[in-house]
Write a protein that holds these residues in place. Structure first.
Motif, PDB file in Angstrom:
ATOM      1  N   HIS A  20       0.833  -1.222   0.000  1.00 31.61           N
ATOM      2  CA  HIS A  20       0.000   0.000   0.000  1.00 31.61           C
ATOM      3  C   HIS A  20       0.861   1.264   0.000  1.00 31.61           C
ATOM      4  CE1 HIS A  20       0.830   1.029   4.238  1.00 31.61           C
ATOM      5  NE2 HIS A  20       1.075  -0.265   4.320  1.00 31.61           N
ATOM      6  N   LEU A  21       2.144   1.112   0.384  1.00 34.70           N
ATOM      7  CA  LEU A  21       3.030   2.289   0.467  1.00 34.70           C
ATOM      8  C   LEU A  21       3.203   2.963  -0.899  1.00 34.70           C
ATOM      9  CD1 LEU A  21       5.756   0.878   2.893  1.00 34.70           C
ATOM     10  CD2 LEU A  21       4.022   2.630   3.406  1.00 34.70           C
ATOM     11  N   ILE A  22       3.037   2.194  -1.962  1.00 36.50           N
ATOM     12  CA  ILE A  22       3.213   2.781  -3.300  1.00 36.50           C
ATOM     13  C   ILE A  22       2.148   3.864  -3.526  1.00 36.50           C
ATOM     14  CG2 ILE A  22       3.251   2.310  -5.786  1.00 36.50           C
ATOM     15  CD1 ILE A  22       4.059  -0.592  -5.062  1.00 36.50           C
ATOM     16  N   TYR A  23       0.893   3.495  -3.261  1.00 33.34           N
ATOM     17  CA  TYR A  23      -0.190   4.474  -3.474  1.00 33.34           C
ATOM     18  C   TYR A  23      -0.103   5.610  -2.453  1.00 33.34           C
ATOM     19  CZ  TYR A  23      -4.860   6.301  -4.411  1.00 33.34           C
ATOM     20  OH  TYR A  23      -5.912   7.121  -4.748  1.00 33.34           O
ATOM     21  N   GLU A  24       0.308   5.250  -1.239  1.00 34.57           N
ATOM     22  CA  GLU A  24       0.480   6.288  -0.215  1.00 34.57           C
ATOM     23  C   GLU A  24       1.533   7.302  -0.666  1.00 34.57           C
ATOM     24  OE1 GLU A  24       0.126   4.032   3.514  1.00 34.57           O
ATOM     25  OE2 GLU A  24       1.419   5.626   4.321  1.00 34.57           O
ATOM     26  N   GLY A  25       2.620   6.798  -1.239  1.00 36.24           N
ATOM     27  CA  GLY A  25       3.678   7.669  -1.747  1.00 36.24           C
ATOM     28  C   GLY A  25       3.175   8.563  -2.872  1.00 36.24           C
ATOM     29  N   LEU A  26       2.369   7.992  -3.751  1.00 36.05           N
ATOM     30  CA  LEU A  26       1.837   8.776  -4.876  1.00 36.05           C
ATOM     31  C   LEU A  26       0.904   9.879  -4.376  1.00 36.05           C
ATOM     32  CD1 LEU A  26       1.018   5.905  -7.424  1.00 36.05           C
ATOM     33  CD2 LEU A  26       2.707   7.731  -7.759  1.00 36.05           C
ATOM     34  N   THR A  27       0.030   9.542  -3.426  1.00 27.58           N
ATOM     35  CA  THR A  27      -0.932  10.560  -2.958  1.00 27.58           C
ATOM     36  C   THR A  27      -0.215  11.649  -2.163  1.00 27.58           C
ATOM     37  OG1 THR A  27      -1.503   9.071  -1.175  1.00 27.58           O
ATOM     38  CG2 THR A  27      -3.025   9.137  -2.972  1.00 27.58           C
TER      39      THR A  27
ATOM     40  N   ALA B 258      11.549  12.735  -3.766  1.00 26.40           N
ATOM     41  CA  ALA B 258      12.051  12.356  -2.432  1.00 26.40           C
ATOM     42  C   ALA B 258      10.884  12.011  -1.500  1.00 26.40           C
ATOM     43  CB  ALA B 258      12.899  13.482  -1.854  1.00 26.40           C
ATOM     44  N   ILE B 259       9.777  12.730  -1.656  1.00 29.18           N
ATOM     45  CA  ILE B 259       8.600  12.433  -0.817  1.00 29.18           C
ATOM     46  C   ILE B 259       8.136  11.002  -1.075  1.00 29.18           C
ATOM     47  CG2 ILE B 259       6.139  13.009  -0.482  1.00 29.18           C
ATOM     48  CD1 ILE B 259       7.008  15.963  -1.116  1.00 29.18           C
ATOM     49  N   PHE B 260       8.074  10.640  -2.368  1.00 25.86           N
ATOM     50  CA  PHE B 260       7.669   9.274  -2.726  1.00 25.86           C
ATOM     51  C   PHE B 260       8.663   8.261  -2.151  1.00 25.86           C
ATOM     52  CE2 PHE B 260       7.772   5.630  -5.655  1.00 25.86           C
ATOM     53  CZ  PHE B 260       6.460   5.208  -5.534  1.00 25.86           C
ATOM     54  N   SER B 261       9.930   8.582  -2.317  1.00 25.28           N
ATOM     55  CA  SER B 261      10.977   7.649  -1.908  1.00 25.28           C
ATOM     56  C   SER B 261      10.966   7.405  -0.392  1.00 25.28           C
ATOM     57  CB  SER B 261      12.315   8.220  -2.370  1.00 25.28           C
ATOM     58  OG  SER B 261      13.349   7.507  -1.807  1.00 25.28           O
ATOM     59  N   VAL B 262      10.778   8.474   0.377  1.00 28.61           N
ATOM     60  CA  VAL B 262      10.796   8.339   1.846  1.00 28.61           C
ATOM     61  C   VAL B 262       9.672   7.397   2.282  1.00 28.61           C
ATOM     62  CG1 VAL B 262      10.273   9.589   3.988  1.00 28.61           C
ATOM     63  CG2 VAL B 262      11.954  10.506   2.364  1.00 28.61           C
ATOM     64  N   ILE B 263       8.513   7.545   1.673  1.00 32.98           N
ATOM     65  CA  ILE B 263       7.366   6.707   2.085  1.00 32.98           C
ATOM     66  C   ILE B 263       7.579   5.255   1.676  1.00 32.98           C
ATOM     67  CG2 ILE B 263       4.895   6.308   1.673  1.00 32.98           C
ATOM     68  CD1 ILE B 263       4.584   9.370   1.795  1.00 32.98           C
ATOM     69  N   VAL B 264       8.015   5.054   0.435  1.00 32.06           N
ATOM     70  CA  VAL B 264       8.206   3.682  -0.043  1.00 32.06           C
ATOM     71  C   VAL B 264       9.341   2.979   0.717  1.00 32.06           C
ATOM     72  CG1 VAL B 264       9.038   2.409  -2.063  1.00 32.06           C
ATOM     73  CG2 VAL B 264       7.116   3.960  -2.286  1.00 32.06           C
TER      74      VAL B 264
END
Ligand code: AMP
Length: 283
Positions: free
Chosen positions: A202-209, A227-233
């Protein structure tokens, strides 16, 4: 109407031309099978417009690279047929590889632009293989329109481009992504995720949003956004980002601002061990 399962091109042509001479519209949904709600949503959409719907199920060898998952790609035709009955599809077209590519087959389609970016960089032969099968299927089925999921955003844009470039008489429609309850985009490959990985996906979609929210709040640096996407994933140590890019939704080239009716889309590919997942979100 009952669902017809057809294996031969000549038989499919006979059925479709019958529909057309009765004045029916024909919609086409190409798939590789292992069907889920994402695929079925395309059929449901086509049925709401009162069209006859042909769904192809064909795991196309041409679009897999030598080290990719062609051999293990799930083949579940019996279950697929049962699922297609529930959404009132009219025909399943499930040709063999020799029906599609008989001895002597030697003509392929090549895209030299959209297919060279994003997934095209890591899967250099994929889109030409996909275009070749889609072009053949469109010729064989001869639909009024064909539906593609935005899940495979680049594929959808490349097919649109081919249809325009080659003057093909079919309308291409892009349809919204269907997601699992936790946000993971439905995919035939999700079944390969071990439970502990599935729980993190689910982290992928969380990163996108999260990235989209930052963009809406005014962040425009592509480095900061990625970087925001990367930190979450990276909350999941096993996930490796193959690429993440914010691009113009038509050219698929990096872009920071919307111009006119052009949306942006963040497109990502993530490796989870040997499972490769793609996803995207329009801004
Ligand atoms: P595939 O069988 O993976 O080649 O997919 C067949 C079609 O279904 C393609 O147009 C995909 O984009 C579409 N599709 C796959 N997954 C989804 C999804 N989660 N939501 C919407 N469309 C999808």
């Amino acid at each position: 109407m009952a669902l017809d399962v057809i294996f031969e091109i000549s038989e499919l042509r006979r059925i479709v031309s019958g529909w057309k001479s009765d004045g029916m519209k024909v919609a086409f949904v190409p798939t590789m099978g292992a069907l889920h709600e994402g695929h079925l949503s395309l059929v449901t959409l086509a049925k709401t417009e009162n069209a006859r719907v042909v769904v192809s199920v064909f795991v196309n060898p041409l679009q897999f690279g030598p080290s990719e998952d062609f051999a293990r790609y799930p083949r579940t035709l019996k279950e697929d047929i049962e699922k297609l009955k529930t959404v009132d599809a009219d025909v399943v077209f499930a040709p063999s590889a020799t029906e599609m590519y008989p001895t002597g087959f030697q003509t392929t389609i090549h895209n030299n632009g959209l297919a060279t970016v994003l997934c095209g960089k890591v899967r250099p032969t994929h889109f030409d293989g996909m275009l070749t099968v889609v072009a053949k299927l469109l010729n064989v089925v001869n639909p009024n329109y064909a539906l593609f999921g935005k899940k495979d955003y680049q594929q959808w844009r490349i097919v649109e481009r081919m249809v325009r470039d080659l003057g093909m008489l079919v309308e291409i429609r892009g349809c919204e992504i269907i997601r699992e309850a936790d946000g993971l985009a439905m995919s035939s490959r999700n079944r390969f995720l071990p439970p502990e990985d599935r729980a993190q996906a689910h982290l992928i979609y969380e990163g996108l949003t999260a990235t989209k929210s930052a963009w809406i709040e005014g962040e425009r640096s592509s480095e900061a956004l990625r970087a925001i996407f990367s930190v979450i994933v990276s909350r999941s140590p096993k996930m490796i980002i193959q690429y993440s890019e914010i691009v113009d939704c038509f050219s698929l080239l990096p872009a920071a601002e919307k111009v006119g009716n052009v949306s942006l889309v963040m497109i990502v590919a993530v490796l989870f061990g040997d499972v490769r997942l793609i996803d995207n979100l329009e801004f």
